[in-house]
Motif scaffolding. Structure first.
Motif, PDB file in Angstrom:
ATOM      1  N   ASN A  32      51.280  26.585  44.052  1.00 18.24           N
ATOM      2  CA  ASN A  32      50.305  26.376  45.116  1.00 18.24           C
ATOM      3  C   ASN A  32      49.769  27.694  45.668  1.00 18.24           C
ATOM      4  OD1 ASN A  32      52.337  27.365  46.697  1.00 18.24           O
ATOM      5  ND2 ASN A  32      52.714  25.478  47.834  1.00 18.24           N
ATOM      6  N   SER A  33      50.033  28.807  44.961  1.00 18.52           N
ATOM      7  CA  SER A  33      49.431  30.080  45.359  1.00 18.52           C
ATOM      8  C   SER A  33      49.006  30.836  44.111  1.00 18.52           C
ATOM      9  CB  SER A  33      50.410  30.916  46.175  1.00 18.52           C
ATOM     10  OG  SER A  33      51.539  31.268  45.412  1.00 18.52           O
ATOM     11  N   LEU A  34      47.787  31.345  44.147  1.00 12.34           N
ATOM     12  CA  LEU A  34      47.261  32.117  43.033  1.00 12.34           C
ATOM     13  C   LEU A  34      46.854  33.485  43.548  1.00 12.34           C
ATOM     14  CD1 LEU A  34      46.378  28.949  42.550  1.00 12.34           C
ATOM     15  CD2 LEU A  34      45.178  29.920  40.605  1.00 12.34           C
ATOM     16  N   ASN A  35      47.253  34.517  42.822  1.00 12.05           N
ATOM     17  CA  ASN A  35      46.904  35.886  43.188  1.00 12.05           C
ATOM     18  C   ASN A  35      46.050  36.484  42.088  1.00 12.05           C
ATOM     19  OD1 ASN A  35      48.548  36.675  45.763  1.00 12.05           O
ATOM     20  ND2 ASN A  35      49.959  35.492  44.490  1.00 12.05           N
ATOM     21  N   ILE A  36      44.833  36.858  42.442  1.00 12.75           N
ATOM     22  CA  ILE A  36      43.889  37.430  41.487  1.00 12.75           C
ATOM     23  C   ILE A  36      43.875  38.942  41.660  1.00 12.75           C
ATOM     24  CG2 ILE A  36      41.551  37.313  40.578  1.00 12.75           C
ATOM     25  CD1 ILE A  36      42.985  34.595  40.714  1.00 12.75           C
ATOM     26  N   ASN A  37      44.135  39.657  40.575  1.00 13.83           N
ATOM     27  CA  ASN A  37      44.075  41.122  40.582  1.00 13.83           C
ATOM     28  C   ASN A  37      42.848  41.542  39.782  1.00 13.83           C
ATOM     29  OD1 ASN A  37      44.384  43.871  40.421  1.00 13.83           O
ATOM     30  ND2 ASN A  37      46.526  43.818  39.772  1.00 13.83           N
ATOM     31  N   ALA A  38      41.785  41.904  40.492  1.00 11.89           N
ATOM     32  CA  ALA A  38      40.524  42.241  39.818  1.00 11.89           C
ATOM     33  C   ALA A  38      40.619  43.534  39.028  1.00 11.89           C
ATOM     34  CB  ALA A  38      39.398  42.333  40.842  1.00 11.89           C
ATOM     35  N   VAL A  39      41.593  44.370  39.343  1.00  6.04           N
ATOM     36  CA  VAL A  39      41.749  45.633  38.622  1.00  6.04           C
ATOM     37  C   VAL A  39      42.284  45.391  37.218  1.00  6.04           C
ATOM     38  CG1 VAL A  39      43.085  47.771  38.528  1.00  6.04           C
ATOM     39  CG2 VAL A  39      42.003  47.076  40.665  1.00  6.04           C
ATOM     40  N   LEU A  40      43.279  44.519  37.117  1.00  8.51           N
ATOM     41  CA  LEU A  40      43.920  44.272  35.828  1.00  8.51           C
ATOM     42  C   LEU A  40      43.048  43.346  34.991  1.00  8.51           C
ATOM     43  CD1 LEU A  40      46.362  44.736  34.029  1.00  8.51           C
ATOM     44  CD2 LEU A  40      47.446  42.755  35.103  1.00  8.51           C
ATOM     45  N   GLN A  41      42.492  43.871  33.906  1.00  8.45           N
ATOM     46  CA  GLN A  41      41.598  43.097  33.054  1.00  8.45           C
ATOM     47  C   GLN A  41      42.047  43.195  31.600  1.00  8.45           C
ATOM     48  OE1 GLN A  41      37.502  44.280  33.832  1.00  8.45           O
ATOM     49  NE2 GLN A  41      37.987  44.560  35.999  1.00  8.45           N
ATOM     50  N   SER A  42      41.636  42.202  30.806  1.00  5.26           N
ATOM     51  CA  SER A  42      42.020  42.201  29.389  1.00  5.26           C
ATOM     52  C   SER A  42      40.819  41.829  28.529  1.00  5.26           C
ATOM     53  CB  SER A  42      43.207  41.250  29.166  1.00  5.26           C
ATOM     54  OG  SER A  42      42.928  39.949  29.647  1.00  5.26           O
ATOM     55  N   ASP A  43      41.025  41.007  27.525  1.00  7.20           N
ATOM     56  CA  ASP A  43      39.977  40.756  26.540  1.00  7.20           C
ATOM     57  C   ASP A  43      38.781  40.019  27.137  1.00  7.20           C
ATOM     58  OD1 ASP A  43      41.529  41.954  24.614  1.00  7.20           O
ATOM     59  OD2 ASP A  43      42.401  40.078  23.896  1.00  7.20           O
ATOM     60  N   VAL A  44      37.649  40.141  26.449  1.00  6.80           N
ATOM     61  CA  VAL A  44      36.429  39.430  26.839  1.00  6.80           C
ATOM     62  C   VAL A  44      36.568  37.954  26.471  1.00  6.80           C
ATOM     63  CG1 VAL A  44      33.944  39.211  26.417  1.00  6.80           C
ATOM     64  CG2 VAL A  44      34.999  41.482  26.619  1.00  6.80           C
ATOM     65  N   ILE A  45      36.255  37.089  27.416  1.00 16.13           N
ATOM     66  CA  ILE A  45      36.279  35.643  27.180  1.00 16.13           C
ATOM     67  C   ILE A  45      35.028  35.252  26.404  1.00 16.13           C
ATOM     68  CG2 ILE A  45      36.230  33.372  28.283  1.00 16.13           C
ATOM     69  CD1 ILE A  45      37.779  34.616  30.621  1.00 16.13           C
ATOM     70  N   THR A  46      35.199  34.503  25.342  1.00 15.97           N
ATOM     71  CA  THR A  46      34.064  34.080  24.516  1.00 15.97           C
ATOM     72  C   THR A  46      33.673  32.643  24.829  1.00 15.97           C
ATOM     73  OG1 THR A  46      35.570  33.393  22.747  1.00 15.97           O
ATOM     74  CG2 THR A  46      34.712  35.647  22.656  1.00 15.97           C
TER      75      THR A  46
END
Length: 723
Positions: A32-46
């Motif tokens: 019931n909790s989501l933490n989004i880290n905009a700094v940490l990124q990975s592959d491009v979503i297709t």
């Protein structure tokens, strides 16, 4: 458009696993909790939903398509790029016993005339392809089944096509080559280079294709017959189009056991004898599976990732490391009473959450595409104002295509029994947009509890001013979904008899499948209401002040609810991109030593399908290097036969230039060991959390010496860098 023919869908119904209200899929963590880290990124979503299936392509893309606006699909469904023309080159013709009227697939002047095998007539296929191109799309042509007059003993199977192989494969080769020559003449090789080709559907499914010395399917004979069919078909296409201009693959059932193991086909095209050329192997660019659950709430034994990985892992083991892997048909075979669903999907909110979960699995496991059957209540044409709930969820997910996946972690627990709150996020530095797809899934379609998670978005700043702009879309039983109102109005009182005695009343394509004229008139009288309810609309854009490089969202997800947040005027306070090399090949490496090989033995014991190891125990260190500017950290996994000899560690070097003499050995790492293979081996994970400033090159060096060249093995390397 109104379908006038019964449309079949491929897949055998198999033993299932019933999931009730208290059961959730294993390995999924409710939260019931989501933490989004905009700094940490990975592959491009297709784009995961780029293909539209067409069962009767003459009906869908023949003269009827000519009358439709050329921008209809590209404007209303911009995620669609290909049209998959099922069984495009043979298998039935009107008048042959067992072939339904209008099921004309054999491309001859007279398909019944066995006195000639070369009276080719490709006009209908060329016309359909032209209409596909006119609509701004590309064809994905599925060759097969075999024309009636090419088989000595034709047999019309469950899918209303000839299931037997050709009597003479050379005759079949000439047919496919003549077809390809005709297409090259009309459309040109430059255009055809952008198309895709498939050879048969569900090739190991006896309902589609089989061979035997007798009158019942034989596994070995059927397997050999398909190998021949594939080899001869690909050779014919290569002869006309050129192998470099050809994108070709095959479609396995895979989701459930067929007549023979589809992985045998992968072995054949990788290392087997080519039945046409006599050489080793056959061109293949992709392989696809079917993925059907039996009914809403009734699941097959195999998960979508397990089905895909069974094919991908074999391909990697066979050296086919760049093979695309997709799904060419799927969702649900029937409703809960066993009646066939028209497009294999329902209209309930459950369908939306189920699809959102599958989309996340596709992103998690790098599944290239999932073909769809229909797009709106009318099928495809003429119903863009009444999109299905499936289409609306796809439309939301497609907004994330082209963006890098952003970090998302989950904590806490869901309040509703069996609810799973999950999602994924993406960010685009070029558009300054952050997207978050979140859903409340429950394995029980009848679950009714909502969830109110907290979504914390960290490491962001406003591009200008102190606020970012937030809007959202919601899809569930009360948003962007006409189906519950139709079901309440009329649908629940109808039976399969009102749908031609075949289709389920729960089929979401109401006017396409409905045969009861009075019920259809009622639908038409309420069309405006259904259009309004089906519309996918966003909330008003709201500014949110960024405080401490963070904002917090507090959505309410209704039962089986799906939401997409779009945050604009937002920038990450630093983009930390994570790249993982699973060491299946050399493609992600900048350089490597000459004395390395890829070991694909003992997969189950070591938990990895393919690892790098040394070819000798000599004194010259073997290595792999990576080039990622501004590298920040490295994690690598090594596998050690720790009972045979002491662990001799990998080493890590860094450099700004990669030049000889510039490499610096890095200490200060931590390790974490896990025993594997009944404690005979050790899995050691190394972590270098901070690399020197200016690191652009990273080198992993193997130890030298030892008693066995295959010990240790490099299993995985992950590098985080700032682009």
């Amino acid at each position: 458009m109104k379908f006038t023919f019964r449309r079949w869908c491929a897949c055998l119904i198999v033993s299932t696993l019933m999931c009730g209200a208290l059961i959730s899929p294993s390995g999924v963590y409710a939260a019931n909790s989501l933490n989004i880290n905009a700094v940490l990124q990975s592959d491009v979503i297709t784009n995961k939903f780029n293909t539209l299936n067409s069962w009767y392509y003459n009906s869908d893309w023949g003269s009827f398509a000519s009358s439709q606006p050329d921008n209809y699909v590209t404007s209303n469904y911009p995620f669609i790029q290909y049209v998959r023309l099922f069984t495009a080159t043979g298998g039935c013709y009107t008048g042959y016993a067992g072939c339904s009227g209008g099921n004309d697939r054999d491309l001859f002047v007279n398909p019944a005339n066995t006195a000639t095998m070369t009276d080719y007539k490709f006009d209908s296929l060329k016309s359909s392809i032209q209409n596909v191109l006119n609509k701004g799309l590309k064809p994905y042509i599925v060759t097969g089944n075999v024309p009636i007059k090419y088989s000595a003993t034709p047999y019309i199977g469950a899918f209303n096509v000839n299931t037997r192989p050709p009597t003479d494969y050379s005759t079949y080769y000439n047919y496919i080559k003549a077809m390809a020559d005709a297409l090259v003449s009309q459309f040109g090789v430059t255009e055809i280079k952008t198309w895709k080709w498939g050879v048969l559907s569900e090739f190991e499914n006896a309902a589609w294709f089989w061979d035997s010395p007798g009158s019942t399917p034989d596994a070995n004979a059927s397997k050999t017959a398909y190998f021949k069919l594939y080899d001869y078909t690909v050779a014919a296409l290569q002869s006309s189009i050129g192998s470099g201009n050809l994108t070709v693959g095959a479609h396995a059932m895979a989701v459930t056991p067929g007549l023979w193991d589809p992985r045998d086909f992968i072995d054949h095209v990788a290392t087997g004898n080519n039945y046409k050329t006599g050489g080793i192997g056959t061109q293949i660019n992709f392989i696809t599976a079917s993925y059907y659950d039996d009914a809403p709430g009734v699941y097959t034994a195999n998960s979508l990732p397990a089905v895909i990985n069974s094919l991908r892992d074999r391909a990697i083991m066979d050296g086919l490391t760049n093979l695309q892997v997709g799904v060419d048909e799927g969702w649900f075979l029937t409703d809960t009473s066993g009646k066939d669903l028209f497009s294999r999907s329902s209209g309930t909110g459950y369908q939306g959450a189920y699809m959102a979960k599958k989309i996340k699995e596709m992103v998690d496991y790098n599944i290239d595409w999932f073909s769809v059957w229909d797009l709106n209540a009318y099928g495809v044409w003429g119903g863009a104002s009444v999109p299905t709930i499936s289409t609306n969820v796809i439309a939301l997910a497609s907004k994330m295509a082209g963006e890098r996946r952003a970090g998302l972690s989950i904590g806490g627990s869901a309040s509703g029994s069996g609810n799973v709150v999950d999602g994924f996020a993406s960010y685009s530095d070029s558009t300054k947009k952050l997207h978050i797809l979140v859903y409340n899934y429950n394995a029980n379609p009848n679950a009714v509890s909502s969830e109110s998670p907290t979504i914390a978005i960290n490491n962001i700043a406003a591009v200008s001013g102190g606020s970012v702009n937030v809007k959202s879309w919601t899809v569930d039983d009360t948003h962007a979904n006409f189906w519950p109102q139709w079901w309440s109005d009329k649908g629940s009182s109808l039976t399969s008899a009102d749908y031609g005695g075949f289709w389920s009343p729960q089929s979401v394509e109401v006017p396409a499948a409905l045969t009861n004229s009075s019920a259809l008139a009622y639908w038409n009288s309420r069309l405006g209401t259904y259009q309004s309810l089906a519309a996918l609309t966003s909330s008003a854009t709201s500014p949110m002040t960024v405080s401490g490089n963070s904002i917090t969202l507090s959505p309410t997800l209704n039962h089986h609810g799906v939401m997409l947040y779009e945050i604009t005027n937002v920038t990450s306070i630093g983009n930390l991109v994570s790249v993982t090399d699973d060491i299946n090949d050399f493609s992600k490496m900048n350089a490597h030593g000459s004395g390395l090989f890829f070991d694909s033995l003992n997969v189950a014991a070591l938990g990895d399908t393919r690892r790098a190891a040394r070819t000798t125990t000599g004194p010259t260190p073997e290595f792999v290097t990576y080039l990622y500017n501004n590298s920040k950290s490295v994690t690598l996994t090594g596998l050690f036969d720790s009972t045979a000899e002491p662990i001799n560690n990998f080493k890590l070097y860094t450099s700004s230039t990669g030049a000889s003499g510039s490499w610096a050995l890095q200490s200060g790492y931590t390790t974490s060991d896990t025993p594997i293979n009944s404690n005979l081996w050790t899995k050691r994970v190394y972590n270098w959390p901070s690399l020197p400033a200016g690191t652009n090159y990273v080198k992993v060096e193997f130890p030298t010496g030892g008693s066995q060249n295959w010990n240790p093995q490099l299993s995985q390397v992950t590098i985080q860098y700032t682009p």
